[in-house]
Scaffold this motif. Sequence first.
Motif, PDB file in Angstrom:
ATOM      1  N   SER A  11       0.802  -1.176  -0.050  1.00 50.22           N
ATOM      2  CA  SER A  11       0.045   0.003   0.131  1.00 50.22           C
ATOM      3  C   SER A  11       0.812   1.123  -0.114  1.00 50.22           C
ATOM      4  O   SER A  11       0.386   2.236  -0.659  1.00 50.22           O
ATOM      5  CB  SER A  11      -0.822   0.095   1.188  1.00 50.22           C
ATOM      6  OG  SER A  11      -1.543  -1.104   1.347  1.00 50.22           O
ATOM      7  N   GLY A  12       1.991   1.248   0.671  1.00 50.93           N
ATOM      8  CA  GLY A  12       2.815   2.375   0.847  1.00 50.93           C
ATOM      9  C   GLY A  12       3.806   2.505  -0.462  1.00 50.93           C
ATOM     10  O   GLY A  12       4.534   3.367  -0.515  1.00 50.93           O
ATOM     11  N   PHE A  13       3.788   1.469  -1.406  1.00 53.58           N
ATOM     12  CA  PHE A  13       4.580   1.612  -2.704  1.00 53.58           C
ATOM     13  C   PHE A  13       4.315   2.786  -3.318  1.00 53.58           C
ATOM     14  O   PHE A  13       2.934   2.868  -3.448  1.00 53.58           O
ATOM     15  CB  PHE A  13       4.161   0.127  -3.463  1.00 53.58           C
ATOM     16  CG  PHE A  13       5.086   0.064  -4.625  1.00 53.58           C
ATOM     17  CD1 PHE A  13       6.366   0.258  -4.534  1.00 53.58           C
ATOM     18  CD2 PHE A  13       4.600  -0.187  -5.811  1.00 53.58           C
ATOM     19  CE1 PHE A  13       7.311   0.066  -5.863  1.00 53.58           C
ATOM     20  CE2 PHE A  13       5.223  -0.462  -6.995  1.00 53.58           C
ATOM     21  CZ  PHE A  13       6.707  -0.441  -6.956  1.00 53.58           C
ATOM     22  N   SER A  14       5.139   3.410  -3.702  1.00 52.79           N
ATOM     23  CA  SER A  14       4.769   4.860  -4.582  1.00 52.79           C
ATOM     24  C   SER A  14       4.006   4.733  -5.645  1.00 52.79           C
ATOM     25  O   SER A  14       3.468   5.761  -5.935  1.00 52.79           O
ATOM     26  CB  SER A  14       6.033   5.567  -4.574  1.00 52.79           C
ATOM     27  OG  SER A  14       6.958   4.884  -5.638  1.00 52.79           O
ATOM     28  N   LYS A  15       4.041   3.741  -6.490  1.00 51.57           N
ATOM     29  CA  LYS A  15       3.260   3.529  -7.596  1.00 51.57           C
ATOM     30  C   LYS A  15       1.779   3.285  -7.349  1.00 51.57           C
ATOM     31  O   LYS A  15       0.643   3.759  -8.251  1.00 51.57           O
ATOM     32  CB  LYS A  15       3.790   2.324  -8.430  1.00 51.57           C
ATOM     33  CG  LYS A  15       5.073   2.565  -9.094  1.00 51.57           C
ATOM     34  CD  LYS A  15       4.985   3.097 -10.285  1.00 51.57           C
ATOM     35  CE  LYS A  15       6.431   2.989 -11.165  1.00 51.57           C
ATOM     36  NZ  LYS A  15       7.014   4.243 -11.748  1.00 51.57           N
ATOM     37  N   ILE A  16       1.582   2.870  -6.021  1.00 54.03           N
ATOM     38  CA  ILE A  16       0.225   2.702  -5.571  1.00 54.03           C
ATOM     39  C   ILE A  16      -0.309   3.725  -4.726  1.00 54.03           C
ATOM     40  O   ILE A  16      -1.305   4.510  -4.957  1.00 54.03           O
ATOM     41  CB  ILE A  16       0.050   1.411  -4.773  1.00 54.03           C
ATOM     42  CG1 ILE A  16       0.323   0.233  -5.758  1.00 54.03           C
ATOM     43  CG2 ILE A  16      -1.339   0.957  -4.166  1.00 54.03           C
ATOM     44  CD1 ILE A  16       0.518  -1.448  -5.287  1.00 54.03           C
ATOM     45  N   SER A  17       0.573   3.958  -3.701  1.00 52.68           N
ATOM     46  CA  SER A  17       0.115   5.131  -2.766  1.00 52.68           C
ATOM     47  C   SER A  17      -1.126   5.069  -2.183  1.00 52.68           C
ATOM     48  O   SER A  17      -1.935   6.236  -2.562  1.00 52.68           O
ATOM     49  CB  SER A  17       0.620   6.583  -3.260  1.00 52.68           C
ATOM     50  OG  SER A  17       0.772   7.462  -2.469  1.00 52.68           O
ATOM     51  N   LEU A  18      -1.415   4.073  -1.615  1.00 58.56           N
ATOM     52  CA  LEU A  18      -2.781   3.570  -0.975  1.00 58.56           C
ATOM     53  C   LEU A  18      -2.980   4.308   0.595  1.00 58.56           C
ATOM     54  O   LEU A  18      -2.328   3.821   1.150  1.00 58.56           O
ATOM     55  CB  LEU A  18      -3.352   2.290  -1.115  1.00 58.56           C
ATOM     56  CG  LEU A  18      -4.556   1.942  -0.649  1.00 58.56           C
ATOM     57  CD1 LEU A  18      -5.765   2.526  -1.527  1.00 58.56           C
ATOM     58  CD2 LEU A  18      -4.983   0.595  -0.410  1.00 58.56           C
ATOM     59  N   THR A  19      -4.149   5.287   0.452  1.00 59.21           N
ATOM     60  CA  THR A  19      -4.348   5.795   1.918  1.00 59.21           C
ATOM     61  C   THR A  19      -4.891   4.266   2.698  1.00 59.21           C
ATOM     62  O   THR A  19      -5.891   3.717   1.971  1.00 59.21           O
ATOM     63  CB  THR A  19      -5.427   6.795   2.090  1.00 59.21           C
ATOM     64  OG1 THR A  19      -4.527   8.150   1.339  1.00 59.21           O
ATOM     65  CG2 THR A  19      -5.675   7.397   3.359  1.00 59.21           C
ATOM     66  N   SER A  20      -4.438   4.247   3.717  1.00 60.46           N
ATOM     67  CA  SER A  20      -4.964   3.012   4.625  1.00 60.46           C
ATOM     68  C   SER A  20      -5.102   3.115   5.938  1.00 60.46           C
ATOM     69  O   SER A  20      -4.256   4.050   6.668  1.00 60.46           O
ATOM     70  CB  SER A  20      -3.872   1.667   4.201  1.00 60.46           C
ATOM     71  OG  SER A  20      -4.434   0.618   4.646  1.00 60.46           O
ATOM     72  N   LEU A  23      -4.496   6.444  10.919  1.00 67.57           N
ATOM     73  CA  LEU A  23      -4.666   6.441   9.359  1.00 67.57           C
ATOM     74  C   LEU A  23      -3.411   7.198   8.744  1.00 67.57           C
ATOM     75  O   LEU A  23      -2.748   7.855   9.342  1.00 67.57           O
ATOM     76  CB  LEU A  23      -5.779   7.740   9.228  1.00 67.57           C
ATOM     77  CG  LEU A  23      -6.204   8.170   7.947  1.00 67.57           C
ATOM     78  CD1 LEU A  23      -6.911   7.001   7.060  1.00 67.57           C
ATOM     79  CD2 LEU A  23      -6.901   9.408   7.771  1.00 67.57           C
ATOM     80  N   MET A  24      -3.094   6.315   7.795  1.00 65.46           N
ATOM     81  CA  MET A  24      -1.987   6.512   6.703  1.00 65.46           C
ATOM     82  C   MET A  24      -2.311   7.317   5.601  1.00 65.46           C
ATOM     83  O   MET A  24      -2.872   6.602   4.737  1.00 65.46           O
ATOM     84  CB  MET A  24      -1.161   5.459   6.579  1.00 65.46           C
ATOM     85  CG  MET A  24      -0.859   4.464   7.936  1.00 65.46           C
ATOM     86  SD  MET A  24      -0.072   5.436   9.303  1.00 65.46           S
ATOM     87  CE  MET A  24       1.683   5.340   8.445  1.00 65.46           C
ATOM     88  N   VAL A  25      -2.203   8.660   5.667  1.00 65.73           N
ATOM     89  CA  VAL A  25      -2.730   9.263   4.303  1.00 65.73           C
ATOM     90  C   VAL A  25      -1.413   9.230   3.198  1.00 65.73           C
ATOM     91  O   VAL A  25      -0.504   9.617   3.428  1.00 65.73           O
ATOM     92  CB  VAL A  25      -2.938  10.655   4.758  1.00 65.73           C
ATOM     93  CG1 VAL A  25      -3.302  11.427   3.735  1.00 65.73           C
ATOM     94  CG2 VAL A  25      -4.201  10.816   5.789  1.00 65.73           C
ATOM     95  N   ARG A  26      -2.179   8.804   1.894  1.00 68.71           N
ATOM     96  CA  ARG A  26      -1.113   8.938   0.745  1.00 68.71           C
ATOM     97  C   ARG A  26      -2.019   9.478  -0.265  1.00 68.71           C
ATOM     98  O   ARG A  26      -3.105   9.961   0.025  1.00 68.71           O
ATOM     99  CB  ARG A  26      -0.740   7.392   0.685  1.00 68.71           C
ATOM    100  CG  ARG A  26       0.029   6.741   1.699  1.00 68.71           C
ATOM    101  CD  ARG A  26       0.715   5.747   1.307  1.00 68.71           C
ATOM    102  NE  ARG A  26       1.461   4.892   2.411  1.00 68.71           N
ATOM    103  CZ  ARG A  26       0.668   3.944   3.380  1.00 68.71           C
ATOM    104  NH1 ARG A  26      -0.391   3.598   3.082  1.00 68.71           N
ATOM    105  NH2 ARG A  26       1.750   3.599   4.353  1.00 68.71           N
ATOM    106  N   ASN A  27      -1.537   9.371  -1.429  1.00 70.95           N
ATOM    107  CA  ASN A  27      -2.126   9.972  -2.740  1.00 70.95           C
ATOM    108  C   ASN A  27      -3.486   9.620  -3.165  1.00 70.95           C
ATOM    109  O   ASN A  27      -4.196  10.323  -3.597  1.00 70.95           O
ATOM    110  CB  ASN A  27      -1.147   9.826  -3.755  1.00 70.95           C
ATOM    111  CG  ASN A  27      -0.131  10.656  -3.586  1.00 70.95           C
ATOM    112  OD1 ASN A  27       0.112  11.513  -2.921  1.00 70.95           O
ATOM    113  ND2 ASN A  27       1.315  10.125  -4.353  1.00 70.95           N
ATOM    114  N   SER A  28      -3.715   8.373  -2.794  1.00 66.06           N
ATOM    115  CA  SER A  28      -5.105   7.903  -3.312  1.00 66.06           C
ATOM    116  C   SER A  28      -6.348   8.715  -2.891  1.00 66.06           C
ATOM    117  O   SER A  28      -7.659   8.557  -3.264  1.00 66.06           O
ATOM    118  CB  SER A  28      -5.298   6.262  -2.738  1.00 66.06           C
ATOM    119  OG  SER A  28      -5.564   6.119  -1.618  1.00 66.06           O
ATOM    120  N   SER A  29      -6.112   9.446  -1.505  1.00 68.27           N
ATOM    121  CA  SER A  29      -7.411   9.969  -1.221  1.00 68.27           C
ATOM    122  C   SER A  29      -7.288  11.820  -1.023  1.00 68.27           C
ATOM    123  O   SER A  29      -8.243  12.207  -0.452  1.00 68.27           O
ATOM    124  CB  SER A  29      -7.545   9.521   0.392  1.00 68.27           C
ATOM    125  OG  SER A  29      -6.554   9.904   1.187  1.00 68.27           O
TER     126      SER A  29
END
Length: 338
Positions: A283-292, A328-334
């Motif tokens: 999920s933390g992989f930069s190409k995916i960058s999923l908020t989880s 909450l781990m905020v990444r690009n997907s959200s």
Amino acid sequence: MIKSTIKDVARVAGVSDTTVSLAFQPNSRISERTRARVLSVAAQLSYAPNLAAKNLRNGSSRTIGFVVNDVLNPFYLQMFRKAEDIALQHGYGVIFAGSNWSAEKERHLFEQMIQMRVCGMVLCLCEKSSDGIATLDRFSVPYIAVDSYPGWYAGSYVANDFCMAGELAAKHLLVQGCRRPAYFTADRAMNNLSAFIEMQKSFIAYFNRKGIEITQADVIEAGLCIQGGRDAFERISVQGKRYDGIFCANDFCAMGVLEAAEKHGIIPGKDIAVIGIDDTEVSGFSKISLTSIRQPYNRLAAIAMEELIKAIQADSIPNVKRKLPAELMVRNSSKLES
DNA sequence: ACACCTCATTCCGCTAGTAC
DNA sequence: GTACTAGCGGAATGAGGTGT
């Protein structure tokens, strides 16, 4: 197959079987010279103490059972690794087994472990039947539920706070400006699990409190795999449903949603916010960058194992009811552009 | 006197064998 | 068919022997 017994070693070493036994126990009352001789003979004869007989004599296996729903699921493996570390530190071994979400198999595993004389059990329950727990109670096997537990469960637990998880997701989507949110839950075989229901309830309740209505129609059966997320997104697209925020019951489902959305020209992190739960490594992989939503699985397993061993050693029943907070781990997907 | 060791016995749960 | 017993392999332990 090991054929040498304590008697063989005793005969060759010229000592009694008692002395051989003592030689294998650290800090026992024999000289280091005798111990060295006995251990050397034991090595020559490829002798190893017989654990079954040891257990027979002691009336205890020093083994703890760990039953999960799916042995392939990464966070169950993560919990197992931590639990095993803690158990080993206290001189216990752990047997790991999976029920594959079947109540019948779960009960069967419990019975098998009772017959193996495990000292206690750590459980990720499939929550479809109370038969397994009734069996453990009947044989007075101490146990602790981890991750989640059903409404009828009255025993000890160290669980994730799924209400908090649902609220964290809802709050974040609202802050991002989402006004048409949906909850992608597990498939029919699993969506009665308390964890999914709790997340769903708190997610919906949060939006409702803020004046945004979410109905049962916005709860989509998707499943816990990538394909499930893809298929569910395709289905809602065909139905003409448009959402600007989706909270998925796990990260794999969310990854399927990310892929399917892009295929439809809907860009995650721009047109739609997507959140998963479990915070798996990819999920933390930069190409995916999923908020989880990250669950403290290591802490959960460690607390459960420590409490269980404490109860086993005190010959009592574990007494712990704890819910650990999610993060909450905020990444690009959200991150929606406002 | 003390350290080191042996011996004899008991215990554990289960089962094959034997007696009734 | 039922009841009883011996034996399996170790751990544990009290009593006692041996050597220094």
